[in-house]
Design an enzyme around this catalytic site. Sequence first.
Site, short mmCIF file in Angstrom:
data_model
loop_
_atom_site.label_atom_id
_atom_site.label_comp_id
_atom_site.label_asym_id
_atom_site.label_seq_id
_atom_site.Cartn_x
_atom_site.Cartn_y
_atom_site.Cartn_z
N ALA A 173 -2.48 5.42 -21.45
CA ALA A 173 -3.83 5.03 -21.63
C ALA A 173 -4.28 3.79 -20.99
O ALA A 173 -3.63 3.32 -19.97
CB ALA A 173 -4.27 5.22 -22.97
N SER A 174 -5.17 3.19 -21.44
CA SER A 174 -5.68 1.83 -20.84
C SER A 174 -4.89 0.76 -20.94
O SER A 174 -5.05 -0.17 -20.11
CB SER A 174 -7.02 1.60 -21.70
OG SER A 174 -7.88 2.51 -21.77
N THR A 175 -3.65 0.72 -21.60
CA THR A 175 -2.71 -0.13 -21.50
C THR A 175 -2.19 -0.60 -20.26
O THR A 175 -1.60 -1.48 -19.81
CB THR A 175 -1.48 -0.02 -22.62
OG1 THR A 175 -0.80 1.18 -22.16
CG2 THR A 175 -2.14 0.01 -23.99
N VAL A 176 -2.07 0.43 -19.32
CA VAL A 176 -1.75 0.06 -17.81
C VAL A 176 -2.74 -0.25 -16.99
O VAL A 176 -2.77 -0.52 -15.70
CB VAL A 176 -1.06 1.39 -17.42
CG1 VAL A 176 0.32 1.38 -18.09
CG2 VAL A 176 -1.88 2.54 -17.47
N LYS A 177 -4.05 -0.61 -17.49
CA LYS A 177 -5.10 -0.89 -16.62
C LYS A 177 -4.77 -2.36 -15.96
O LYS A 177 -4.96 -2.32 -14.79
CB LYS A 177 -6.30 -0.99 -17.33
CG LYS A 177 -7.14 0.18 -17.51
CD LYS A 177 -8.25 0.28 -18.28
CE LYS A 177 -8.65 1.75 -18.26
NZ LYS A 177 -9.80 1.90 -19.37
#
Lengths: 630, 372
Positions: free
Chosen positions: A329-333
């Site tokens: 999810a957004s943790t790899v943004k």
Amino acid sequence: MPVKRITIRDHSAEANLFARRSLIALLGIGALLFVLVSNLYYLQVTRFQDYQTRSNGNRIKILPVAPNRGLIYDRNGVLLAENRPSFSLEVIPEEVEDLDATLAALSDLLSISVEEMEDFRQELKSQRRFKPVALRNRLTEQEVALFAANQHKYPGVSVEARLTRHYPYGETLTHMLGYVSKINKRDLQKLTEAGQEDNYAATYNIGKLGVEKFHEDSLHGVVGYQEVEVNNQGRIIRTLEFQPPVPGEDLVLNVDVRLQQVIRNLMENYRGSVVAIDPRDGGVLALYSNPSYDPNLFVHGISSKAYAKLQSNDSPLLNRATQGQYPPASTVKPHLALLGLEEGVITPQTRLFDRGTYQLKNVQRPWRDWKKWGHGWVDVTKAIEVSCDTFFYDLAYRLGIDSISTLMSEFGFGDYTGIDLYEESDANLPSRGWKRARHNQPWYIGDTINVGIGQGLWTTTPLQLAKSVTVLVNKGTRYVPQLLRGRYQEGQIVATPPKELAPMQLKDPLNWEVVLDAMYGTVNREHGTARKAFIDTPYVSAGKTGTAQVISIAEDEEYDAEKIAERHRDNAMYIGYAPYDNPQIVVTVAMENAGGGSSQAAPIARAVMDYYFDKDKLNLVLNKNETQQD
Amino acid sequence: MKRSRIDPNRVSLWQRLHIDLPLLLGLLVLMGVGLFVIFSAGGQDWDLINRQLVRLAIALAVMILVAQIPPLVYRSLSIHFYIAGLLLLVAVLAFGDIGKGAQRWLDLGFMRFQPSEIMKLAVPMMMAWYISRYNLPPRFMHILAGFVLVMVPTLLIAKQPDLGTSLLIASSGLFVLFLAGVSWKLIGSVAVLLSGFTPIMWFFLMQDYQKQRVLTFLNPESDPLGSGYHIIQSKIAIGSGGYSGKGWLHGTQSQLEFLPERHTDFIFAVFSEEFGFVGILALLVLYGFILIRGMTIAMRAQEAYSKLLAGSITLTFFVYVFVNMGMVSGILPVVGVPLPLVSYGGTSMVTLLAGFGMLMSIGTQRRLLSRQ
């Protein structure tokens, strides 16, 4: 008595006859003695070597002596795996005359449960007849005494004292430490293939999981031998020669058991995992997967009933930290942003107006931002801080999947981290080739858009995520996460050097700063998604939240956590590190079906960091838990 | 006899006591050897030694006592002895106690004894008496009658069953016939007949356990854990003793109890293991000395009865030695015969020494006899 004889006795003739016969008898005796002596000569002189060998074969037995298994300590010297003396009742099937009668008598003497009896019978089938099979483990001292008094009635049955593995912290470290358990046929086969079966001749248990399995060779040691003289009963009379075993190495792990316990308490009500790594050397400070289970159950052979319990829906056997595959999810943004900057697709100044949806030409379906009405104008920093989806849809679109999958693999996604555990999944970093091979489908542009927010086909393990964060905070320096910190040798810890990989090189090293600053903002700036969770920390941290959809929500449908079945709720994710300017700990949190990353996962990460930086508080944890143990 | 020593005025002290000194010394040395081996085989148990010492003392006392009685008395008592023994044997078969699967013992209320022991002496006495009534060599009818006299007790004892003792008793009687000068032709014919008798014996007379012993003897490795075990372990003990042995108290086969019947029937294996081939030769020299001495006494005896009795007793003694050593070293089947004077215990010790007492009586009292 009247003598009726009339003939006169010729005494001298009779004497001569007698003398002749006597001599003949003596000659006969001589012949017989010759036969006797010849045979004895044959036995004692001609075949002496042969009989001497057989005589020695009778009396001399070589007994292997098991080495003591190496102990396992945490980084502060706390004992995590120890060897305790334990008594078990063992049966050598070959030496028992009437097994059924013996078993019946034994169960009268020492209470033996139906379950133990079943397990014993099961074990009996798979064991060789001359190998001892445990009938009951962990005998009490009274039971040992009771049996000892009656031992003569049960030939082939004995009480064996041996050191057995014990894990004083039980569930807390299971997925990391693993456990030892009885050597089974498959293990034996592997040992034979490795030419190790002699080394395990006296060994009862072998590492089956975790560190115990991975570092089996170091922990086991080298078998010793005892040359003993036995009598006709096989009882040892004396030791002729003794070659002591070489004990296994005592290992020191990077883990801090206190931190591990903090995490266990925090995660008590969730399925998920927390990984903490020291980014300075890749040392794994904590690696916890919940639900967990007591590894001690396996040491003495787990009962079938207890094992069935572990097969529940919650999959306690799964090591979620290394085998759990979650959409990041957004943790790899931050990672994606770095990629965009590096590839020149965006600059720190690139701005985009977010209306809450992202629309591609020729594609009807819009991609929605998590914030229905959008974030307005966002640059890359703000996009990370507020976790703007639209910005990253666009970024992914512009990067393209090939560039994403090539560069993301630099962070270690889609690959094994190289941690010293066999239980690891490489999860999935999608690519065109992979999708073709796996699903026999072409890559659609929509797939790329989903990857842009760490969803869709992209999965990672919490450990992979943690490793990728260490690369970020180290600005390219890459370490393999390691559980093993060193070995005790003569009371000194000989450190295992960190495993460093070739660093990740950026064309513009300033790009690191942009991304790390945005992660700082996520935690510390007004609109940051993790600000609430990290308010008033005595240290400065940085991080990124993530909320992963487990099922896709139809376009116009509102996500309502209350209404959705528990298993369909979002996974809460968080990655973070602290202190910001001198990172000492990287934490990743993955919580299944727990809800939002900022509301659920970030507070857990904060608690872990709070404890980590407050040694007094940390020490209290250990003491508290130790008293609970007793 | 032309020896000048036979002078009534120059009788030695030993002769007056009716003790044959060389024989006594030979016996004592053997007994001493026996004590040493028993001590080793019995796990250095002083109790065992004490009990054996008591037994030896009793046996020696009996021997000296028996030696005081002139041969003439034995001769006149031969038939009574024999008939009494026969009756007791029948009594054993009728009311005897059963021990170890065999009916050998007779309980007299105050003591238990084996009538077969009496027969060990009664048979040679009876045979010597019967055969010496006529001129030697004996005639066919007398030989036949003598044969019956031997076979009746032999079969009664074999029926108990006690193969070892019946074998010893049969040979003691047959030795009398042989020494009396039975013609070679007859011996040859009997040998042929006997070989024809063997299958009959196998199928009709022998007990299962006896057959088993023979089978095991023929191939001990066929049953290494069962009945072959004794022989295998015994051969290992003997063979591993080698030329000079493992040393006293150092025989691993016996000390670690791999050997069965260590201090009784298989004591020769212990001896061989600890003293080796050299020890065995020395032991055989000792037995040989007793044998020669016994035969010398027999040949010097002036009266046929004495000659035959002394010869029979001496040769039977050798049979003991040969059968025991043969079975322990694997060239004869296992029959329960102890190694005379060395093996622990056994009522046989008393009988054995009573026999030597008779020998001494014959050896020391011949002068008196010749005068009559």
